[in-house]
Design a protein around this motif. Sequence first.
Motif, PDB file in Angstrom:
ATOM      1  N   GLU A  13       0.837  -1.192   0.000  1.00 44.87           N
ATOM      2  CA  GLU A  13       0.000   0.000   0.000  1.00 44.87           C
ATOM      3  C   GLU A  13       0.875   1.246   0.000  1.00 44.87           C
ATOM      4  O   GLU A  13       1.920   1.287   0.642  1.00 44.87           O
ATOM      5  CB  GLU A  13      -0.882  -0.013   1.250  1.00 44.87           C
ATOM      6  N   GLU A  14       0.444   2.294  -0.721  1.00 43.55           N
ATOM      7  CA  GLU A  14       1.182   3.542  -0.747  1.00 43.55           C
ATOM      8  C   GLU A  14       0.766   4.396   0.443  1.00 43.55           C
ATOM      9  O   GLU A  14      -0.396   4.405   0.843  1.00 43.55           O
ATOM     10  CB  GLU A  14       0.933   4.292  -2.054  1.00 43.55           C
ATOM     11  N   PHE A  15       1.736   5.134   1.023  1.00 39.62           N
ATOM     12  CA  PHE A  15       1.461   6.008   2.152  1.00 39.62           C
ATOM     13  C   PHE A  15       2.410   7.184   2.115  1.00 39.62           C
ATOM     14  O   PHE A  15       3.432   7.155   1.439  1.00 39.62           O
ATOM     15  CB  PHE A  15       1.601   5.242   3.479  1.00 39.62           C
ATOM     16  N   GLU A  16       2.027   8.259   2.812  1.00 39.04           N
ATOM     17  CA  GLU A  16       2.884   9.435   2.906  1.00 39.04           C
ATOM     18  C   GLU A  16       3.832   9.254   4.078  1.00 39.04           C
ATOM     19  O   GLU A  16       3.421   8.928   5.187  1.00 39.04           O
ATOM     20  CB  GLU A  16       2.053  10.693   3.117  1.00 39.04           C
ATOM     21  N   PRO A  22       5.665   6.739  13.665  1.00 43.12           N
ATOM     22  CA  PRO A  22       6.230   5.618  14.423  1.00 43.12           C
ATOM     23  C   PRO A  22       6.525   4.432  13.512  1.00 43.12           C
ATOM     24  O   PRO A  22       5.872   4.244  12.494  1.00 43.12           O
ATOM     25  CB  PRO A  22       5.123   5.276  15.431  1.00 43.12           C
ATOM     26  N   GLY A  23       7.509   3.653  13.858  1.00 45.15           N
ATOM     27  CA  GLY A  23       7.820   2.450  13.093  1.00 45.15           C
ATOM     28  C   GLY A  23       8.877   2.678  12.038  1.00 45.15           C
ATOM     29  O   GLY A  23       9.666   3.622  12.087  1.00 45.15           O
ATOM     30  N   TYR A  24       8.869   1.828  11.047  1.00 38.61           N
ATOM     31  CA  TYR A  24       9.880   1.843   9.994  1.00 38.61           C
ATOM     32  C   TYR A  24       9.478   2.784   8.871  1.00 38.61           C
ATOM     33  O   TYR A  24       8.298   2.995   8.608  1.00 38.61           O
ATOM     34  CB  TYR A  24      10.075   0.439   9.422  1.00 38.61           C
ATOM     35  N   ALA A  25      10.471   3.337   8.169  1.00 42.30           N
ATOM     36  CA  ALA A  25      10.208   4.277   7.084  1.00 42.30           C
ATOM     37  C   ALA A  25       9.708   3.574   5.836  1.00 42.30           C
ATOM     38  O   ALA A  25       9.135   4.213   4.960  1.00 42.30           O
ATOM     39  CB  ALA A  25      11.463   5.071   6.756  1.00 42.30           C
ATOM     40  N   ASN A  26       9.881   2.258   5.726  1.00 39.51           N
ATOM     41  CA  ASN A  26       9.432   1.556   4.529  1.00 39.51           C
ATOM     42  C   ASN A  26       8.177   0.711   4.788  1.00 39.51           C
ATOM     43  O   ASN A  26       7.847  -0.157   4.012  1.00 39.51           O
ATOM     44  CB  ASN A  26      10.558   0.688   3.969  1.00 39.51           C
ATOM     45  N   GLU A  30      -0.169   1.000   9.473  1.00 42.10           N
ATOM     46  CA  GLU A  30      -0.852  -0.212   9.931  1.00 42.10           C
ATOM     47  C   GLU A  30       0.129  -1.370  10.123  1.00 42.10           C
ATOM     48  O   GLU A  30      -0.008  -2.165  11.045  1.00 42.10           O
ATOM     49  CB  GLU A  30      -1.945  -0.638   8.942  1.00 42.10           C
ATOM     50  N   CYS A  31       1.133  -1.470   9.261  1.00 37.62           N
ATOM     51  CA  CYS A  31       2.114  -2.555   9.356  1.00 37.62           C
ATOM     52  C   CYS A  31       3.216  -2.233  10.362  1.00 37.62           C
ATOM     53  O   CYS A  31       3.968  -3.122  10.752  1.00 37.62           O
ATOM     54  CB  CYS A  31       2.737  -2.836   7.994  1.00 37.62           C
ATOM     55  N   SER A  32       3.328  -0.969  10.789  1.00 34.04           N
ATOM     56  CA  SER A  32       4.361  -0.567  11.731  1.00 34.04           C
ATOM     57  C   SER A  32       3.954  -0.764  13.182  1.00 34.04           C
ATOM     58  O   SER A  32       4.759  -0.522  14.071  1.00 34.04           O
ATOM     59  CB  SER A  32       4.722   0.901  11.524  1.00 34.04           C
ATOM     60  N   VAL A  33       2.722  -1.183  13.424  1.00 35.05           N
ATOM     61  CA  VAL A  33       2.256  -1.374  14.799  1.00 35.05           C
ATOM     62  C   VAL A  33       3.101  -2.453  15.449  1.00 35.05           C
ATOM     63  O   VAL A  33       3.282  -3.539  14.890  1.00 35.05           O
ATOM     64  CB  VAL A  33       0.768  -1.781  14.803  1.00 35.05           C
ATOM     65  N   PRO A  34       3.676  -2.171  16.629  1.00 35.61           N
ATOM     66  CA  PRO A  34       4.517  -3.180  17.281  1.00 35.61           C
ATOM     67  C   PRO A  34       3.701  -4.405  17.681  1.00 35.61           C
ATOM     68  O   PRO A  34       2.531  -4.296  18.050  1.00 35.61           O
ATOM     69  CB  PRO A  34       5.061  -2.460  18.516  1.00 35.61           C
TER      70      PRO A  34
END
Length: 72
Positions: A13-16, A22-26, A30-34
């Motif tokens: 998915e594309e995101f700004e 929070p989380g990783y830059a790539n 939603e996928c960066s949630v620990p």
Amino acid sequence: MPFPIKTCILCGEEFELKPDKPGYANRCPECSVPESSSTSADLTEVLDPKSKREANEARREAMRNMLYRKDS
């Protein structure tokens, strides 16, 4: 100045990419949630006090043996 558009490496998915995200830059937000911390529980939290004491005693003894061992 617009934020750069990134593509998540997990879901595609594309995101700004915003500052202080929070989380990783790539990864998207939603996928960066620990993940749950219960799966990565620290060993010292799991051990009971007697086991901690025994582990510390063994650790001290090993360090004493390494430090004061005579090289023969």
